[in-house]
Motif scaffolding. Sequence first.
Motif, PDB file in Angstrom:
ATOM      1  N   VAL A  22       0.870  -1.176   0.000  1.00  0.00           N
ATOM      2  CA  VAL A  22       0.000   0.000   0.000  1.00  0.00           C
ATOM      3  C   VAL A  22       0.906   1.226   0.000  1.00  0.00           C
ATOM      4  CG1 VAL A  22      -1.977  -1.076   1.149  1.00  0.00           C
ATOM      5  CG2 VAL A  22      -0.135  -0.083   2.526  1.00  0.00           C
ATOM      6  N   ALA A  23       0.405   2.341  -0.518  1.00  0.00           N
ATOM      7  CA  ALA A  23       1.185   3.582  -0.547  1.00  0.00           C
ATOM      8  C   ALA A  23       0.351   4.700   0.058  1.00  0.00           C
ATOM      9  CB  ALA A  23       1.583   3.943  -1.980  1.00  0.00           C
ATOM     10  N   VAL A  24       0.894   5.365   1.051  1.00  0.00           N
ATOM     11  CA  VAL A  24       0.194   6.495   1.658  1.00  0.00           C
ATOM     12  C   VAL A  24       0.635   7.761   0.941  1.00  0.00           C
ATOM     13  CG1 VAL A  24       1.928   6.740   3.501  1.00  0.00           C
ATOM     14  CG2 VAL A  24      -0.375   7.706   3.798  1.00  0.00           C
ATOM     15  N   GLU A  25      -0.345   8.520   0.425  1.00  0.00           N
ATOM     16  CA  GLU A  25      -0.028   9.713  -0.364  1.00  0.00           C
ATOM     17  C   GLU A  25      -1.094  10.788  -0.138  1.00  0.00           C
ATOM     18  OE1 GLU A  25      -0.014   8.713  -4.552  1.00  0.00           O
ATOM     19  OE2 GLU A  25      -2.134   8.199  -4.465  1.00  0.00           O
ATOM     20  N   PRO A  26      -0.888  11.680   0.830  1.00  0.00           N
ATOM     21  CA  PRO A  26      -1.836  12.778   1.039  1.00  0.00           C
ATOM     22  C   PRO A  26      -1.956  13.614  -0.240  1.00  0.00           C
ATOM     23  CG  PRO A  26      -0.308  12.614   2.877  1.00  0.00           C
ATOM     24  CD  PRO A  26       0.204  11.701   1.810  1.00  0.00           C
ATOM     25  N   PRO A  27      -3.167  13.808  -0.760  1.00  0.00           N
ATOM     26  CA  PRO A  27      -3.328  14.506  -2.048  1.00  0.00           C
ATOM     27  C   PRO A  27      -2.721  15.900  -2.076  1.00  0.00           C
ATOM     28  CG  PRO A  27      -5.369  13.449  -1.396  1.00  0.00           C
ATOM     29  CD  PRO A  27      -4.447  13.338  -0.223  1.00  0.00           C
ATOM     30  N   GLU A  28      -2.746  16.608  -0.942  1.00  0.00           N
ATOM     31  CA  GLU A  28      -2.262  17.984  -0.932  1.00  0.00           C
ATOM     32  C   GLU A  28      -0.750  18.082  -1.138  1.00  0.00           C
ATOM     33  OE1 GLU A  28      -2.511  16.591   3.406  1.00  0.00           O
ATOM     34  OE2 GLU A  28      -3.695  16.410   1.558  1.00  0.00           O
ATOM     35  N   LEU A  29      -0.048  16.964  -0.975  1.00  0.00           N
ATOM     36  CA  LEU A  29       1.409  16.984  -1.144  1.00  0.00           C
ATOM     37  C   LEU A  29       1.857  16.435  -2.493  1.00  0.00           C
ATOM     38  CD1 LEU A  29       2.565  15.796   2.401  1.00  0.00           C
ATOM     39  CD2 LEU A  29       2.465  18.131   1.511  1.00  0.00           C
ATOM     40  N   ILE A  30       0.935  15.831  -3.245  1.00  0.00           N
ATOM     41  CA  ILE A  30       1.306  15.230  -4.522  1.00  0.00           C
ATOM     42  C   ILE A  30       1.734  16.309  -5.510  1.00  0.00           C
ATOM     43  CG2 ILE A  30       0.419  13.984  -6.528  1.00  0.00           C
ATOM     44  CD1 ILE A  30      -1.337  12.391  -4.653  1.00  0.00           C
ATOM     45  N   GLY A  31       2.899  16.102  -6.110  1.00  0.00           N
ATOM     46  CA  GLY A  31       3.409  17.044  -7.105  1.00  0.00           C
ATOM     47  C   GLY A  31       4.043  18.287  -6.521  1.00  0.00           C
ATOM     48  N   GLY A  32       4.101  18.366  -5.179  1.00  0.00           N
ATOM     49  CA  GLY A  32       4.676  19.545  -4.540  1.00  0.00           C
ATOM     50  C   GLY A  32       6.139  19.366  -4.203  1.00  0.00           C
ATOM     51  N   ASP A  33       6.655  20.342  -3.459  1.00  0.00           N
ATOM     52  CA  ASP A  33       8.069  20.330  -3.098  1.00  0.00           C
ATOM     53  C   ASP A  33       8.313  19.716  -1.730  1.00  0.00           C
ATOM     54  OD1 ASP A  33       8.796  21.656  -5.477  1.00  0.00           O
ATOM     55  OD2 ASP A  33       8.338  23.608  -4.583  1.00  0.00           O
ATOM     56  N   ASP A  34       7.234  19.465  -0.980  1.00  0.00           N
ATOM     57  CA  ASP A  34       7.373  18.919   0.366  1.00  0.00           C
ATOM     58  C   ASP A  34       7.052  17.437   0.370  1.00  0.00           C
ATOM     59  OD1 ASP A  34       8.008  21.420   1.515  1.00  0.00           O
ATOM     60  OD2 ASP A  34       5.880  21.939   1.617  1.00  0.00           O
ATOM     61  N   SER A  35       7.974  16.649   0.893  1.00  0.00           N
ATOM     62  CA  SER A  35       7.773  15.208   0.988  1.00  0.00           C
ATOM     63  C   SER A  35       6.901  14.879   2.181  1.00  0.00           C
ATOM     64  CB  SER A  35       9.130  14.513   1.134  1.00  0.00           C
ATOM     65  OG  SER A  35       8.986  13.222   1.670  1.00  0.00           O
ATOM     66  N   VAL A  36       6.025  13.888   2.022  1.00  0.00           N
ATOM     67  CA  VAL A  36       5.207  13.448   3.146  1.00  0.00           C
ATOM     68  C   VAL A  36       6.088  12.939   4.278  1.00  0.00           C
ATOM     69  CG1 VAL A  36       4.906  11.110   2.196  1.00  0.00           C
ATOM     70  CG2 VAL A  36       3.246  12.003   3.840  1.00  0.00           C
ATOM     71  N   ALA A  37       7.250  12.395   3.948  1.00  0.00           N
ATOM     72  CA  ALA A  37       8.151  11.854   4.969  1.00  0.00           C
ATOM     73  C   ALA A  37       8.731  12.930   5.864  1.00  0.00           C
ATOM     74  CB  ALA A  37       9.276  11.059   4.311  1.00  0.00           C
ATOM     75  N   THR A  38       8.810  14.152   5.344  1.00  0.00           N
ATOM     76  CA  THR A  38       9.343  15.243   6.145  1.00  0.00           C
ATOM     77  C   THR A  38       8.264  16.235   6.568  1.00  0.00           C
ATOM     78  OG1 THR A  38       9.941  16.398   4.091  1.00  0.00           O
ATOM     79  CG2 THR A  38      11.650  15.077   5.140  1.00  0.00           C
ATOM     80  N   ALA A  39       7.266  16.466   5.718  1.00  0.00           N
ATOM     81  CA  ALA A  39       6.209  17.415   6.037  1.00  0.00           C
ATOM     82  C   ALA A  39       5.230  16.858   7.063  1.00  0.00           C
ATOM     83  CB  ALA A  39       5.452  17.812   4.764  1.00  0.00           C
ATOM     84  N   ASP A  40       4.983  15.545   7.006  1.00  0.00           N
ATOM     85  CA  ASP A  40       4.008  14.930   7.909  1.00  0.00           C
ATOM     86  C   ASP A  40       4.459  13.510   8.257  1.00  0.00           C
ATOM     87  OD1 ASP A  40       1.798  14.356   9.416  1.00  0.00           O
ATOM     88  OD2 ASP A  40       0.328  14.699   7.818  1.00  0.00           O
ATOM     89  N   PRO A  41       5.575  13.386   8.991  1.00  0.00           N
ATOM     90  CA  PRO A  41       6.117  12.048   9.267  1.00  0.00           C
ATOM     91  C   PRO A  41       5.160  11.147  10.036  1.00  0.00           C
ATOM     92  CG  PRO A  41       7.225  13.725  10.596  1.00  0.00           C
ATOM     93  CD  PRO A  41       6.417  14.450   9.584  1.00  0.00           C
ATOM     94  N   ASP A  42       4.303  11.732  10.858  1.00  0.00           N
ATOM     95  CA  ASP A  42       3.389  10.901  11.650  1.00  0.00           C
ATOM     96  C   ASP A  42       2.439  10.106  10.766  1.00  0.00           C
ATOM     97  OD1 ASP A  42       4.461  11.600  14.068  1.00  0.00           O
ATOM     98  OD2 ASP A  42       3.003  13.197  14.480  1.00  0.00           O
ATOM     99  N   ILE A  43       2.073  10.679   9.611  1.00  0.00           N
ATOM    100  CA  ILE A  43       1.136   9.960   8.745  1.00  0.00           C
ATOM    101  C   ILE A  43       1.781   8.702   8.177  1.00  0.00           C
ATOM    102  CG2 ILE A  43       1.607  11.041   6.492  1.00  0.00           C
ATOM    103  CD1 ILE A  43      -1.413  11.266   6.090  1.00  0.00           C
ATOM    104  N   VAL A  44       3.105   8.745   7.972  1.00  0.00           N
ATOM    105  CA  VAL A  44       3.814   7.558   7.491  1.00  0.00           C
ATOM    106  C   VAL A  44       3.909   6.522   8.609  1.00  0.00           C
ATOM    107  CG1 VAL A  44       5.923   6.672   6.441  1.00  0.00           C
ATOM    108  CG2 VAL A  44       5.119   8.977   5.861  1.00  0.00           C
ATOM    109  N   ARG A  45       4.301   6.963   9.793  1.00  0.00           N
ATOM    110  CA  ARG A  45       4.386   6.038  10.935  1.00  0.00           C
ATOM    111  C   ARG A  45       3.029   5.380  11.193  1.00  0.00           C
ATOM    112  NH1 ARG A  45       6.832  10.577  13.453  1.00  0.00           N
ATOM    113  NH2 ARG A  45       9.115  10.465  13.506  1.00  0.00           N
ATOM    114  N   ASP A  46       1.979   6.192  11.182  1.00  0.00           N
ATOM    115  CA  ASP A  46       0.638   5.666  11.455  1.00  0.00           C
ATOM    116  C   ASP A  46       0.169   4.726  10.351  1.00  0.00           C
ATOM    117  OD1 ASP A  46       0.672   7.182  13.744  1.00  0.00           O
ATOM    118  OD2 ASP A  46      -0.647   8.760  12.970  1.00  0.00           O
TER     119      ASP A  46
END
Length: 214
Positions: free
Chosen positions: A130-154
């Motif tokens: 499965v791949a977690v990908e918040p739509p608001e970060l797709i195609g942007g300059d901020d990685s989900v791993a750094t912008a919202d690390p908790d969402i990856v852990r969760d």
Amino acid sequence: MFILVNLKAYPCDPLEVATAAHEVAEESGVRIAVAPQAADVRRVADTGVETWAQHVDPNGYGSHTGSTLAEAVAEAGADGTLINHSEKRLKLADIDGSVQAAARAGLETCVCANNPAQIGAVAALGPDSVAVEPPELIGGDDSVATADPDIVRDAVEAAANVDESVEVFCGAGISSGDDVDAAGDLGATGILLASGVAKADDPRAALEDLVEPL
């Protein structure tokens, strides 16, 4: 760490990206795959790179005009497929059908979801990953791993609570080796990215940067 490059419908040269990905994978030992448009699956697979479809429909053979048949992309050389990408949303029943169709065709599956709750729901359908990908970060300059690390852990925890065999990839905004490193530290076993490679002036250099910390 698995790197899956989604070319979307970007005006890039799929063979240039595929050739670069194949060469970097061979040189680095890192698993890299490319997901081109359905019409380019066979040409991309012919470069030797691991090739994925961007989508397959839940139907099998029959009267399904306009559908992307899992068996067809497998025959063209695809090894796996994305399902339920943020730009190709499906109902849960259709996600289930697409996972089953891919399995019948021998395709590896990665089901995308917006958040940890959805990750848990789709993990229950038995995909390979499965791949977690918040739509608001797709195609942007901020990685989900750094912008919202908790969402990856969760997301990692949510998938493990349902089925520990389902791997978790990190998507949205990944563009550098530091992003890949951060995703791994959070428990992700793969990354899903697009513009960081498909829109790069030098796709090979972009891929080399991604695998450098690995």
